[in-house]
Design a protein around this motif. Structure first.
Motif, short mmCIF file in Angstrom:
data_model
loop_
_atom_site.label_atom_id
_atom_site.label_comp_id
_atom_site.label_asym_id
_atom_site.label_seq_id
_atom_site.Cartn_x
_atom_site.Cartn_y
_atom_site.Cartn_z
N LYS A 95 33.12 -47.47 -37.74
CA LYS A 95 33.14 -48.63 -37.01
C LYS A 95 31.63 -49.42 -37.09
O LYS A 95 31.01 -48.47 -37.61
CB LYS A 95 33.68 -48.55 -35.56
N PHE A 96 31.30 -50.27 -36.11
CA PHE A 96 29.89 -50.70 -36.16
C PHE A 96 29.07 -49.84 -35.96
O PHE A 96 29.33 -48.70 -35.47
CB PHE A 96 30.06 -51.79 -35.23
N ASP A 97 27.70 -49.91 -36.42
CA ASP A 97 26.49 -48.81 -36.48
C ASP A 97 26.24 -48.69 -34.98
O ASP A 97 26.11 -49.75 -34.05
CB ASP A 97 25.29 -49.70 -37.06
N GLN A 98 26.55 -47.37 -34.18
CA GLN A 98 26.47 -47.18 -32.91
C GLN A 98 25.00 -46.90 -32.42
O GLN A 98 24.82 -46.88 -31.41
CB GLN A 98 27.55 -46.31 -32.49
N ASP A 99 24.42 -46.03 -33.32
CA ASP A 99 23.20 -45.48 -32.95
C ASP A 99 23.26 -44.66 -31.52
O ASP A 99 22.55 -44.95 -30.81
CB ASP A 99 21.92 -46.65 -32.76
N LYS A 100 24.09 -43.89 -31.17
CA LYS A 100 24.34 -42.88 -30.15
C LYS A 100 23.32 -41.92 -30.05
O LYS A 100 22.64 -41.68 -31.08
CB LYS A 100 25.84 -42.39 -30.12
N PRO A 101 23.07 -41.57 -28.72
CA PRO A 101 22.08 -40.54 -28.77
C PRO A 101 22.45 -39.13 -29.47
O PRO A 101 23.95 -38.95 -29.97
CB PRO A 101 22.24 -39.80 -27.23
N PHE A 102 21.64 -38.36 -30.28
CA PHE A 102 22.02 -37.32 -31.05
C PHE A 102 22.89 -36.33 -30.30
O PHE A 102 22.79 -35.90 -29.51
CB PHE A 102 20.53 -36.60 -31.35
N GLY A 103 24.03 -36.07 -31.03
CA GLY A 103 25.02 -35.08 -30.64
C GLY A 103 25.89 -35.65 -29.50
O GLY A 103 27.01 -35.02 -29.17
N SER A 104 25.90 -36.98 -29.43
CA SER A 104 26.64 -37.66 -28.46
C SER A 104 28.30 -37.49 -28.87
O SER A 104 29.02 -37.33 -28.00
CB SER A 104 26.25 -38.93 -28.27
N ALA A 105 28.57 -37.99 -30.09
CA ALA A 105 30.02 -38.12 -30.76
C ALA A 105 30.48 -36.71 -31.29
O ALA A 105 31.73 -36.38 -30.76
CB ALA A 105 30.08 -39.11 -31.52
N ASN A 106 29.49 -35.98 -31.77
CA ASN A 106 30.16 -34.92 -32.65
C ASN A 106 28.93 -33.71 -32.44
O ASN A 106 28.22 -33.49 -33.36
CB ASN A 106 30.67 -34.81 -33.85
N LEU A 163 16.36 -41.32 -25.68
CA LEU A 163 15.39 -40.78 -26.17
C LEU A 163 14.99 -39.17 -26.00
O LEU A 163 15.09 -38.42 -26.48
CB LEU A 163 14.20 -41.58 -26.39
N ASP A 164 15.15 -39.21 -24.54
CA ASP A 164 14.56 -37.95 -23.83
C ASP A 164 15.99 -37.18 -23.96
O ASP A 164 15.83 -35.82 -24.52
CB ASP A 164 14.39 -38.08 -22.45
N ASN A 165 17.15 -37.36 -23.84
CA ASN A 165 18.24 -36.67 -23.98
C ASN A 165 18.48 -36.16 -25.59
O ASN A 165 18.83 -35.16 -26.01
CB ASN A 165 19.38 -37.27 -23.62
N SER A 166 18.33 -37.24 -26.35
CA SER A 166 18.39 -36.92 -27.87
C SER A 166 17.35 -35.69 -28.16
O SER A 166 17.75 -34.73 -29.06
CB SER A 166 18.01 -37.92 -28.83
N ARG A 167 16.13 -35.62 -27.64
CA ARG A 167 15.17 -34.40 -27.86
C ARG A 167 15.67 -33.46 -27.32
O ARG A 167 15.41 -32.38 -28.06
CB ARG A 167 13.75 -35.00 -27.48
#
Ligand code: XLS
Ligand code: MG
Length: 345
Positions: free
Chosen positions: A247-258, A300-304
């Protein structure tokens, strides 16, 4: 291979204000200085820039003025102890880039794109980086009959050659994305990026940047893209994030979807020693539109955090057990082993 210590990076655009095609901003904008010190507080080491993040309203300024402002920025970065990782020409905003940058059907507009790219190389040199990122946003079509794919490939090579000639030290990093804003882009995958490099005057100075979401949008596993690019020694930068399907580019936090796809990206980075040649881990993530101002930095903090937790998971992966299951072709139990490991047992 020694285990790399990772260094982190983000861009000023990653502190976005919540605007989408259907509604306006939901958070007030912060100043550049606020973003810079926020990155420092979060334990990030570098910032990535579009040319007009580095020098706002760039098209209204003379070349001398642009370089003067770039020098001032370099001082601010040095003062904060933050490195400039890369600079990317923003070739999708100006009226001259409506029909694309390097592949526009209008000669004068193609020239604008090349001139602006050369200036990006000059800015990068002032900021102390040799890395130029090319997200080829509008190098594609809304309808295929409007451009020739063969001609567009030639035009892309001409543009890359012009940049390589302009600065003999610069390295160009192509960031592929298969669609959005275009229906189809000309350089949709890492394979395309590495292949077009071979047609240029100096393939050694062309590498690539993988963005997780962009690989997923191409129907690929970002871990495979990482392994492939690194087999060529070509992964010079990385945009980790997440994307829930096509779908559209979501740029979710790293690990958020899978989480499992995220875990496999980390395993690929670890086995290839990403970071050991000075490469940064950037998070090209955005806050959700619903995010309140007091939580401005969470994505950002959560992705890290997730990244570092998954590094631990990759390093504590039960390799012996996994190898025995692989030798026995028992992928059924291998599947469960991975799941149990991720679940914490
Ligand atoms: C957009 C891209 C962009 C690049 C830099 O989809 O990810 O943010 O990383 O131009
Ligand atoms: Mg990106």
């Amino acid at each position: 291979m020694p285990k790399p210590t990772y260094r982190f990076c983000a861009g000023p655009w990653n502190f976005s204000e919540g605007r989408d095609p259907y509604g306006p901003e939901t958070r007030a904008a912060h100043s550049f200085d606020w973003k810079l010190s926020a990155l420092k507080k979060l334990g990030f080491d570098a910032m990535m820039f579009h040319d007009d993040d580095a020098v706002p309203n760039i098209d209204t300024k003379s070349a001398t003025q642009v370089l003067k402002e770039a020098k001032e920025l370099k001082k601010r970065l040095d003062g904060e102890g933050i490195v400039a990782e890369m600079v990317a020409p923003r070739l999708w905003f100006a009226p001259q880039t409506i029909d694309g940058g390097y592949t526009s059907n209008r000669k004068a507009d193609r020239q604008y794109a090349i001139d602006r790219s050369k200036q990006t190389l000059d800015i990068a040199r002032v900021l102390g980086t040799d890395l130029i990122v090319l997200w080829l946003a509008r190098e594609g079509t809304y309808l295929r009959e409007s451009k020739s794919g063969a001609r567009s490939t030639e035009l892309l090579v001409d543009a890359l050659d012009a940049m390589l000639a302009h600065d003999k030290k610069a390295r160009l990093c192509i960031e592929p994305k298969p669609n959005e804003p275009m229906d189809h882009a000309y350089i949709p995958t890492i394979g395309h990026a590495l292949a077009i490099a071979q047609l240029t005057r100096d393939p050694k100075r062309i590498g690539c940047l993988i963005e997780s979401a962009h690989s997923i949008l191409a129907g690929l596993d970002p871990a495979d893209e990482i392994d492939f690019a690194m087999a060529f020694g070509k992964l010079w930068s990385l945009h980790l994030n997440d994307q829930n399907g096509l779908k559209f580019d979501q740029d979710k936090p790293f690990g958020s979807a899978n989480l499992r796809v995220a875990f496999n990206q980390i395993r690929a980075l670890e086995r290839n020693g990403y970071g050991s040649r000075g490469e940064y881990v950037a998070f090209d993530v955005h806050p959700f539109r619903t995010t309140r101002e007091e939580h401005y930095l969470k994505h950002l903090d959560n992705s890290r955090k997730t990244f570092l937790r998954l590094v631990e998971k990759a390093r504590s992966y039960p390799t012996k057990q996994a190898d025995a299951l692989i030798a026995d072709r028992n992928y059924q139990d291998l599947d469960q082993l991975v799941i149990e490991h991720l679940l914490g047992r």
